[in-house]
Write a protein that holds these residues in place. Structure first.
Motif, PDB file in Angstrom:
ATOM      1  N   LYS A  34       0.818  -1.205   0.000  1.00  0.00           N
ATOM      2  CA  LYS A  34       0.000   0.000   0.000  1.00  0.00           C
ATOM      3  C   LYS A  34       0.855   1.260   0.000  1.00  0.00           C
ATOM      4  O   LYS A  34       0.434   2.292  -0.515  1.00  0.00           O
ATOM      5  N   MET A  35       2.049   1.189   0.550  1.00  0.00           N
ATOM      6  CA  MET A  35       2.941   2.342   0.548  1.00  0.00           C
ATOM      7  C   MET A  35       3.501   2.589  -0.849  1.00  0.00           C
ATOM      8  O   MET A  35       3.935   3.684  -1.161  1.00  0.00           O
ATOM      9  N   GLU A  36       3.486   1.581  -1.710  1.00  0.00           N
ATOM     10  CA  GLU A  36       4.095   1.669  -3.033  1.00  0.00           C
ATOM     11  C   GLU A  36       3.094   1.787  -4.171  1.00  0.00           C
ATOM     12  O   GLU A  36       3.489   1.839  -5.327  1.00  0.00           O
ATOM     13  N   ASP A  37       1.788   1.815  -3.891  1.00  0.00           N
ATOM     14  CA  ASP A  37       0.813   1.755  -4.973  1.00  0.00           C
ATOM     15  C   ASP A  37       0.514   3.091  -5.645  1.00  0.00           C
ATOM     16  O   ASP A  37      -0.167   3.140  -6.662  1.00  0.00           O
ATOM     17  N   GLY A  38       0.994   4.202  -5.082  1.00  0.00           N
ATOM     18  CA  GLY A  38       0.806   5.507  -5.715  1.00  0.00           C
ATOM     19  C   GLY A  38      -0.485   6.207  -5.336  1.00  0.00           C
ATOM     20  O   GLY A  38      -0.749   7.309  -5.808  1.00  0.00           O
ATOM     21  N   TYR A  39      -1.309   5.612  -4.489  1.00  0.00           N
ATOM     22  CA  TYR A  39      -2.552   6.238  -4.048  1.00  0.00           C
ATOM     23  C   TYR A  39      -2.371   6.713  -2.605  1.00  0.00           C
ATOM     24  O   TYR A  39      -2.065   5.914  -1.726  1.00  0.00           O
ATOM     25  N   PRO A  40      -2.562   8.004  -2.329  1.00  0.00           N
ATOM     26  CA  PRO A  40      -2.304   8.524  -0.983  1.00  0.00           C
ATOM     27  C   PRO A  40      -3.230   7.970   0.101  1.00  0.00           C
ATOM     28  O   PRO A  40      -2.839   7.828   1.247  1.00  0.00           O
ATOM     29  N   ASP A  41      -4.465   7.610  -0.235  1.00  0.00           N
ATOM     30  CA  ASP A  41      -5.408   7.124   0.772  1.00  0.00           C
ATOM     31  C   ASP A  41      -5.135   5.693   1.216  1.00  0.00           C
ATOM     32  O   ASP A  41      -5.610   5.273   2.261  1.00  0.00           O
ATOM     33  N   THR A  42      -4.398   4.941   0.440  1.00  0.00           N
ATOM     34  CA  THR A  42      -4.217   3.531   0.777  1.00  0.00           C
ATOM     35  C   THR A  42      -3.119   3.321   1.809  1.00  0.00           C
ATOM     36  O   THR A  42      -3.201   2.392   2.589  1.00  0.00           O
ATOM     37  N   ASN A  43      -2.093   4.167   1.840  1.00  0.00           N
ATOM     38  CA  ASN A  43      -1.013   3.922   2.790  1.00  0.00           C
ATOM     39  C   ASN A  43      -1.388   4.309   4.210  1.00  0.00           C
ATOM     40  O   ASN A  43      -0.677   4.005   5.138  1.00  0.00           O
ATOM     41  N   SER A  44      -2.533   4.961   4.410  1.00  0.00           N
ATOM     42  CA  SER A  44      -3.004   5.238   5.763  1.00  0.00           C
ATOM     43  C   SER A  44      -3.875   4.093   6.275  1.00  0.00           C
ATOM     44  O   SER A  44      -4.339   4.128   7.401  1.00  0.00           O
ATOM     45  N   GLY A  45      -4.126   3.095   5.442  1.00  0.00           N
ATOM     46  CA  GLY A  45      -4.878   1.928   5.860  1.00  0.00           C
ATOM     47  C   GLY A  45      -6.377   2.128   5.876  1.00  0.00           C
ATOM     48  O   GLY A  45      -7.085   1.446   6.591  1.00  0.00           O
ATOM     49  N   GLN A  46      -6.901   3.055   5.082  1.00  0.00           N
ATOM     50  CA  GLN A  46      -8.332   3.326   5.110  1.00  0.00           C
ATOM     51  C   GLN A  46      -9.059   2.828   3.873  1.00  0.00           C
ATOM     52  O   GLN A  46     -10.265   2.675   3.894  1.00  0.00           O
ATOM     53  N   LYS A  47      -8.336   2.587   2.784  1.00  0.00           N
ATOM     54  CA  LYS A  47      -8.973   2.124   1.559  1.00  0.00           C
ATOM     55  C   LYS A  47      -8.107   1.069   0.896  1.00  0.00           C
ATOM     56  O   LYS A  47      -6.891   1.134   0.938  1.00  0.00           O
ATOM     57  N   CYS A  48      -8.771   0.116   0.255  1.00  0.00           N
ATOM     58  CA  CYS A  48      -8.077  -0.971  -0.423  1.00  0.00           C
ATOM     59  C   CYS A  48      -8.509  -0.963  -1.891  1.00  0.00           C
ATOM     60  O   CYS A  48      -9.689  -1.183  -2.182  1.00  0.00           O
ATOM     61  N   PRO A  49      -7.592  -0.706  -2.834  1.00  0.00           N
ATOM     62  CA  PRO A  49      -7.976  -0.657  -4.247  1.00  0.00           C
ATOM     63  C   PRO A  49      -8.175  -2.052  -4.842  1.00  0.00           C
ATOM     64  O   PRO A  49      -7.320  -2.920  -4.713  1.00  0.00           O
ATOM     65  N   HIS A  50      -9.326  -2.245  -5.474  1.00  0.00           N
ATOM     66  CA  HIS A  50      -9.660  -3.508  -6.127  1.00  0.00           C
ATOM     67  C   HIS A  50      -9.972  -3.260  -7.595  1.00  0.00           C
ATOM     68  O   HIS A  50     -10.525  -2.229  -7.955  1.00  0.00           O
ATOM     69  N   VAL A  51      -9.627  -4.230  -8.424  1.00  0.00           N
ATOM     70  CA  VAL A  51      -9.916  -4.169  -9.850  1.00  0.00           C
ATOM     71  C   VAL A  51     -11.235  -4.890 -10.098  1.00  0.00           C
ATOM     72  O   VAL A  51     -11.425  -6.018  -9.643  1.00  0.00           O
ATOM     73  N   TYR A  52     -12.145  -4.218 -10.794  1.00  0.00           N
ATOM     74  CA  TYR A  52     -13.420  -4.809 -11.185  1.00  0.00           C
ATOM     75  C   TYR A  52     -13.507  -4.801 -12.702  1.00  0.00           C
ATOM     76  O   TYR A  52     -13.076  -3.837 -13.344  1.00  0.00           O
ATOM     77  N   ARG A  53     -14.029  -5.887 -13.263  1.00  0.00           N
ATOM     78  CA  ARG A  53     -14.129  -6.026 -14.715  1.00  0.00           C
ATOM     79  C   ARG A  53     -15.561  -6.369 -15.085  1.00  0.00           C
ATOM     80  O   ARG A  53     -16.226  -7.174 -14.444  1.00  0.00           O
ATOM     81  N   CYS A  54     -16.015  -5.768 -16.172  1.00  0.00           N
ATOM     82  CA  CYS A  54     -17.344  -6.052 -16.688  1.00  0.00           C
ATOM     83  C   CYS A  54     -17.253  -7.257 -17.629  1.00  0.00           C
ATOM     84  O   CYS A  54     -16.485  -7.223 -18.596  1.00  0.00           O
ATOM     85  N   PRO A  55     -18.032  -8.319 -17.381  1.00  0.00           N
ATOM     86  CA  PRO A  55     -17.974  -9.493 -18.248  1.00  0.00           C
ATOM     87  C   PRO A  55     -18.635  -9.273 -19.611  1.00  0.00           C
ATOM     88  O   PRO A  55     -18.414 -10.049 -20.532  1.00  0.00           O
ATOM     89  N   VAL A  56     -19.412  -8.203 -19.760  1.00  0.00           N
ATOM     90  CA  VAL A  56     -20.110  -7.937 -21.014  1.00  0.00           C
ATOM     91  C   VAL A  56     -19.244  -7.115 -21.968  1.00  0.00           C
ATOM     92  O   VAL A  56     -19.026  -7.496 -23.112  1.00  0.00           O
ATOM     93  N   CYS A  57     -18.717  -5.969 -21.488  1.00  0.00           N
ATOM     94  CA  CYS A  57     -17.969  -5.073 -22.386  1.00  0.00           C
ATOM     95  C   CYS A  57     -16.471  -5.025 -22.074  1.00  0.00           C
ATOM     96  O   CYS A  57     -15.725  -4.304 -22.713  1.00  0.00           O
ATOM     97  N   ASN A  58     -16.021  -5.786 -21.048  1.00  0.00           N
ATOM     98  CA  ASN A  58     -14.605  -5.872 -20.649  1.00  0.00           C
ATOM     99  C   ASN A  58     -14.020  -4.570 -20.119  1.00  0.00           C
ATOM    100  O   ASN A  58     -12.804  -4.418 -20.077  1.00  0.00           O
TER     101      ASN A  58
END
Length: 80
Positions: A47-71
């Motif tokens: 989380k310290m290396e992901d480039g998002y300022p909110d994640t290294n404080s331990g408050q948000k976790c970035p997840h990848v979501y994909r649409c199965p219809v349009c990708n």
């Protein structure tokens, strides 16, 4: 230390595709896609290396979501 409810299987996030409106599927943590060893690294360290300022404080976790219809892929931040 806070825990991501999606990572730990406590809850699922129901998200709709911004492109076509269909339900999106969770594909995992964003950090798991960095390289071959990312899924095995310490979560707080990644989380310290992901480039998002909110994640290294331990408050948000970035997840990848994909649409199965349009990708369409989007990153959503899950509140811990």
């Amino acid at each position: 230390m806070s825990e991501c409810p999606v990572c730990n299987g406590f809850r699922e996030a129901y998200l709709l595709c911004s492109n076509c409106g269909e339900p999106m599927m969770e594909s995992g943590r964003l950090m798991d896609f960095y390289d071959d060893y990312s899924p095995y690294m310490e979560i707080d360290l990644m989380k310290m290396e992901d480039g998002y300022p909110d994640t290294n404080s331990g408050q948000k976790c970035p997840h990848v979501y994909r649409c199965p219809v349009c990708n369409q892929e989007d990153i959503f931040f899950i509140k811990e």
